[in-house]
Design a protein around this motif. Structure first.
Motif, PDB file in Angstrom:
ATOM      1  N   VAL A   6       0.845  -1.194   0.000  1.00 20.03           N
ATOM      2  CA  VAL A   6       0.000   0.000   0.000  1.00 20.03           C
ATOM      3  C   VAL A   6       0.877   1.239   0.000  1.00 20.03           C
ATOM      4  N   SER A   7       0.314   2.326  -0.470  1.00 21.93           N
ATOM      5  CA  SER A   7       0.961   3.627  -0.288  1.00 21.93           C
ATOM      6  C   SER A   7       0.167   4.389   0.761  1.00 21.93           C
ATOM      7  N   LEU A   8       0.881   5.012   1.662  1.00 20.08           N
ATOM      8  CA  LEU A   8       0.271   5.669   2.821  1.00 20.08           C
ATOM      9  C   LEU A   8       0.004   7.131   2.524  1.00 20.08           C
ATOM     10  N   ALA A   9      -1.206   7.596   2.833  1.00 25.63           N
ATOM     11  CA  ALA A   9      -1.526   9.014   2.690  1.00 25.63           C
ATOM     12  C   ALA A   9      -0.661   9.813   3.656  1.00 25.63           C
ATOM     13  N   PRO A  10      -0.080  10.936   3.215  1.00 25.39           N
ATOM     14  CA  PRO A  10       0.828  11.707   4.085  1.00 25.39           C
ATOM     15  C   PRO A  10       0.214  12.061   5.430  1.00 25.39           C
ATOM     16  N   ALA A  11      -1.077  12.364   5.438  1.00 30.63           N
ATOM     17  CA  ALA A  11      -1.717  12.779   6.685  1.00 30.63           C
ATOM     18  C   ALA A  11      -1.786  11.655   7.710  1.00 30.63           C
ATOM     19  N   SER A  12      -1.593  10.411   7.262  1.00 30.76           N
ATOM     20  CA  SER A  12      -1.728   9.267   8.173  1.00 30.76           C
ATOM     21  C   SER A  12      -0.417   8.868   8.824  1.00 30.76           C
ATOM     22  N   SER A  13       0.709   9.400   8.348  1.00 27.03           N
ATOM     23  CA  SER A  13       2.015   8.930   8.826  1.00 27.03           C
ATOM     24  C   SER A  13       2.228   9.196  10.309  1.00 27.03           C
ATOM     25  N   GLY A  14       1.654  10.270  10.827  1.00 26.77           N
ATOM     26  CA  GLY A  14       1.837  10.603  12.236  1.00 26.77           C
ATOM     27  C   GLY A  14       1.273   9.556  13.170  1.00 26.77           C
ATOM     28  N   ALA A  18       3.024   6.933  16.636  1.00 25.53           N
ATOM     29  CA  ALA A  18       2.492   6.886  17.996  1.00 25.53           C
ATOM     30  C   ALA A  18       2.302   5.455  18.510  1.00 25.53           C
ATOM     31  N   ILE A  19       2.535   4.458  17.672  1.00 20.56           N
ATOM     32  CA  ILE A  19       2.373   3.069  18.102  1.00 20.56           C
ATOM     33  C   ILE A  19       3.730   2.368  18.085  1.00 20.56           C
ATOM     34  N   SER A  20       3.803   1.197  18.679  1.00 21.85           N
ATOM     35  CA  SER A  20       5.075   0.478  18.781  1.00 21.85           C
ATOM     36  C   SER A  20       5.480  -0.099  17.428  1.00 21.85           C
ATOM     37  N   ALA A  21       6.743  -0.494  17.316  1.00 27.63           N
ATOM     38  CA  ALA A  21       7.237  -1.097  16.074  1.00 27.63           C
ATOM     39  C   ALA A  21       6.469  -2.376  15.745  1.00 27.63           C
ATOM     40  N   LEU A  22       6.169  -3.190  16.759  1.00 27.42           N
ATOM     41  CA  LEU A  22       5.421  -4.425  16.516  1.00 27.42           C
ATOM     42  C   LEU A  22       4.008  -4.119  16.049  1.00 27.42           C
ATOM     43  N   THR A  76      -7.493   6.596  12.385  1.00 28.12           N
ATOM     44  CA  THR A  76      -7.811   6.080  11.054  1.00 28.12           C
ATOM     45  C   THR A  76      -6.638   6.348  10.117  1.00 28.12           C
ATOM     46  N   VAL A  77      -6.281   5.341   9.332  1.00 31.80           N
ATOM     47  CA  VAL A  77      -5.195   5.448   8.372  1.00 31.80           C
ATOM     48  C   VAL A  77      -5.771   5.245   6.976  1.00 31.80           C
ATOM     49  N   GLU A  78      -5.401   6.128   6.057  1.00 29.87           N
ATOM     50  CA  GLU A  78      -5.851   5.980   4.672  1.00 29.87           C
ATOM     51  C   GLU A  78      -4.677   5.533   3.803  1.00 29.87           C
ATOM     52  N   VAL A  79      -4.902   4.464   3.043  1.00 30.91           N
ATOM     53  CA  VAL A  79      -3.866   3.932   2.175  1.00 30.91           C
ATOM     54  C   VAL A  79      -4.486   3.586   0.824  1.00 30.91           C
ATOM     55  N   ARG A  80      -3.625   3.408  -0.170  1.00 31.44           N
ATOM     56  CA  ARG A  80      -4.099   2.947  -1.480  1.00 31.44           C
ATOM     57  C   ARG A  80      -3.439   1.624  -1.804  1.00 31.44           C
ATOM     58  N   SER A  81      -4.239   0.663  -2.213  1.00 29.08           N
ATOM     59  CA  SER A  81      -3.726  -0.653  -2.565  1.00 29.08           C
ATOM     60  C   SER A  81      -2.883  -0.576  -3.826  1.00 29.08           C
TER      61      SER A  81
END
Length: 546
Positions: A6-14, A18-22, A76-81
């Motif tokens: 997937v490609s991650l929407a820039p606004a979702s990267s933050g 905030a979550i762990s590597a796992l 919420t995370v927005e991505v494109r397949s």
């Protein structure tokens, strides 16, 4: 990290910071699945965090109908397949919503072990486990002998048998032909794994993934058992495609749509099975549409209930080119009992997973108490309760000794209860995964293997390589390395009696202990003359990439 589809929407990267590597790896493993199932679509992933006792929900029906989350999503995370697919003319115009539950940051395989059904037989079993483990072991031995008889002859071949019946409905209903993978797709290997957490089979599976990467192949790794998958962050998985399936029941529905999508998106050079029911059940469909693909499974241990994964290997033998076996006893069962052609079975031991077996004997300082150790998962297969009963007997005998129990698992609470019941606080030291096994072996005078079933344990090789002799129950192919008085009967009562006698002799005679280690080292060296699984698999992958 594993490679996302997937490609991650820039606004979702933050949100990912905030979550762990796992947890990030769990999220990417979920995103990869949903990207393959909805090629080209925009995905709106509504993400929640489970409690410390909850499994992640990454791919099951709850991720589609929203029941995976009990409340509002944390973010919420927005991505494109980035996946392709022939099943739809064009991607959907509106975002596809999926609800993903990640594991709690502190969740472990032990904390997320699901509770057993509260049936009367189960309650009786649990009570015996806590109060009368020796009685329980006698009953368990009776059941084991019945199951041994049940697998002492040929198992049904596909399409007969329970496993085939479970997957056949999905196979019969899926009549779509997968398109060819993109012409610019790199050569890849489809790996089927049980899960990504501590285990001997998993250690070998992860090593083969690294070997595939070294050969220039892209590993596409699919797991089919629920877990928090603590190994998702291991460096061997860097750059791989990871898909971690989750499901509500143990026998999940066969997801042929996933197999279809994998064949369309990846230029597969071969298929590698490591204890994965989903991939076994998919093999007839894979063979129908990609008959040229070589298929290998790697087998470790014959389970007494239906044969376990070697039983599946026998049932699906028509779709497997080579069965890799790690022990002579497993080779015998596959060829002599199951009638699999000897040319299809390759014996290659896992000796390369351990350190060099040319190490010197580890002498004991006579000022220190004799130290025995248990190293392995706290699971019913490993029988930590039998080890504790042995420690209890040694305590009553007056032999000065010390005991280490190194491992964790679903029997942790039972183990704690038995330690208190037997009054072993101060005698037995518990260690967990954060302590290297090598550190425990450096303090050990005798490794004790109490398992009710095994192939050949990796800890046996590790102990001998560390200069430590091994005392083992007579299970699986342990007798390949452990023989004579160091090989004790499997049932708990005679095992404990024999083990206590041997420990008493070894504690009093350092020369005898060194002699037993020398005997085992010679057998390891002899066994090590066989081509190792590492070298065998390395050659195989080089041929697949030729």
């Amino acid at each position: 990290m594993n490679t996302p589809l997937v490609s991650l929407a820039p606004a979702s990267s933050g949100h990912l910071e905030a979550i762990s590597a796992l947890q990030r790896e769990q999220l990417f493993a979920a995103a990869n699945y949903h990207a393959l199932r909805t090629p080209g679509a925009t995905l709106e992933l509504r993400v929640g965090i489970g409690s410390i006792t909850q499994m992640p929900a990454l791919t099951d029906a709850g991720t589609v109908d929203g029941s995976a989350l009990e409340g509002e999503p944390a973010f919420t995370v927005e991505v494109r397949s980035l996946a392709v697919g022939s099943m739809q003319a064009s991607p959907p115009e509106r975002p596809v919503i999926r609800w993903i539950r990640l594991g709690h940051a502190d969740a472990t395989p032990a904390t997320t072990e699901p509770p057993a059904p509260a049936s009367l037989p189960r309650r009786v079993y649990r009570e015996l486990e806590r109060r009368a483990p020796i009685v329980l072991d006698a009953a368990r031995e009776t059941i084991m002998r019945r199951r041994e008889r049940a697998i002492s002859g040929p198992l049904p071949r596909y399409p007969e048998g329970a496993a085939a019946a479970h997957g056949r409905a999905a196979l019969d209903s899926w009549r779509h032909t997968p398109a060819a993978a993109p012409s610019d797709a790199p050569p890849a290997v489809l790996f089927g794994l049980h899960w990504l957490q501590t285990g001997g089979a998993e250690r070998w599976a992860v090593e083969t993934i690294q070997l595939a990467k070294n050969a220039g192949l892209l590993p596409v790794v699919v797991t089919d058992q629920n877990s928090v998958h603590p190994w998702l962050t291991r460096p061997e998985l860097e750059g791989c495609i990871i898909i971690a399936q989750s499901f509500r029941g143990h026998l999940h529905e066969l997801d042929i749509a996933l197999t279809h999508a994998i064949l369309e998106n990846f230029n597969l050079a071969g298929v590698m099975l490591h204890h994965c029911q989903w991939l076994y059940l998919s093999l007839p469909w894979v063979a129908e549409h990609r008959p040229e693909l070589p298929v290998i499974d790697s087998l470790h241990i014959v389970e007494y209930l239906g044969g376990g994964y070697p039983g599946l290997a026998a049932q699906y033998d028509a779709f497997v080119d080579t069965h890799h076996a790690i022990s002579p006893e497993l080779v015998r069962w596959l060829t002599e009992v199951q009638g699999i052609a000897a040319r299809k079975v390759a014996l290659a031991p896992l000796t390369a997973l351990t350190v060099d077996s040319s190490a010197d004997f580890t002498g004991r300082d006579p000022r220190n108490p004799f130290t025995i150790s248990f190293v392995g998962r706290l699971s019913r297969q490993k029988r930590p309760d039998v080890f504790l009963m042995l420690v209890h007997r040694l305590q009553r005998s007056g032999i000065p000794f010390r005991a280490i129990m190194h491992g964790d698992g679903e029997m942790r609470d039972v183990v704690h209860g038995l330690i208190d019941q037997f009054g072993l606080r101060g005698i037995i030291e518990q260690r967990y995964e954060e302590t290297p096994v090598s550190e425990t072996l450096a303090e050990t005078n005798l490794l004790v293997v109490t398992s009710i079933n095994e192939g050949i344990t990796l800890t046996t090789f590790e102990a001998v390589a560390a200069g430590v002799p091994v005392l083992s129950a007579d299970v699986g192919s342990q007798r390949t390395i452990v023989q004579g008085d160091m090989l004790a009967p499997r049932p708990a009562r005679p095992f404990i009696k024999a083990a206590a006698s041997v420990i008493s002799k070894l504690a009093a005679d350092e020369q005898l202990r060194e002699q037993r280690w020398n005997e085992q080292r010679e057998r390891v060296a002899e066994f090590g003359e066989l081509q190792s699984a590492h070298e065998w698999m390395k050659e195989t992958f080089s041929q697949w990439h030729a």
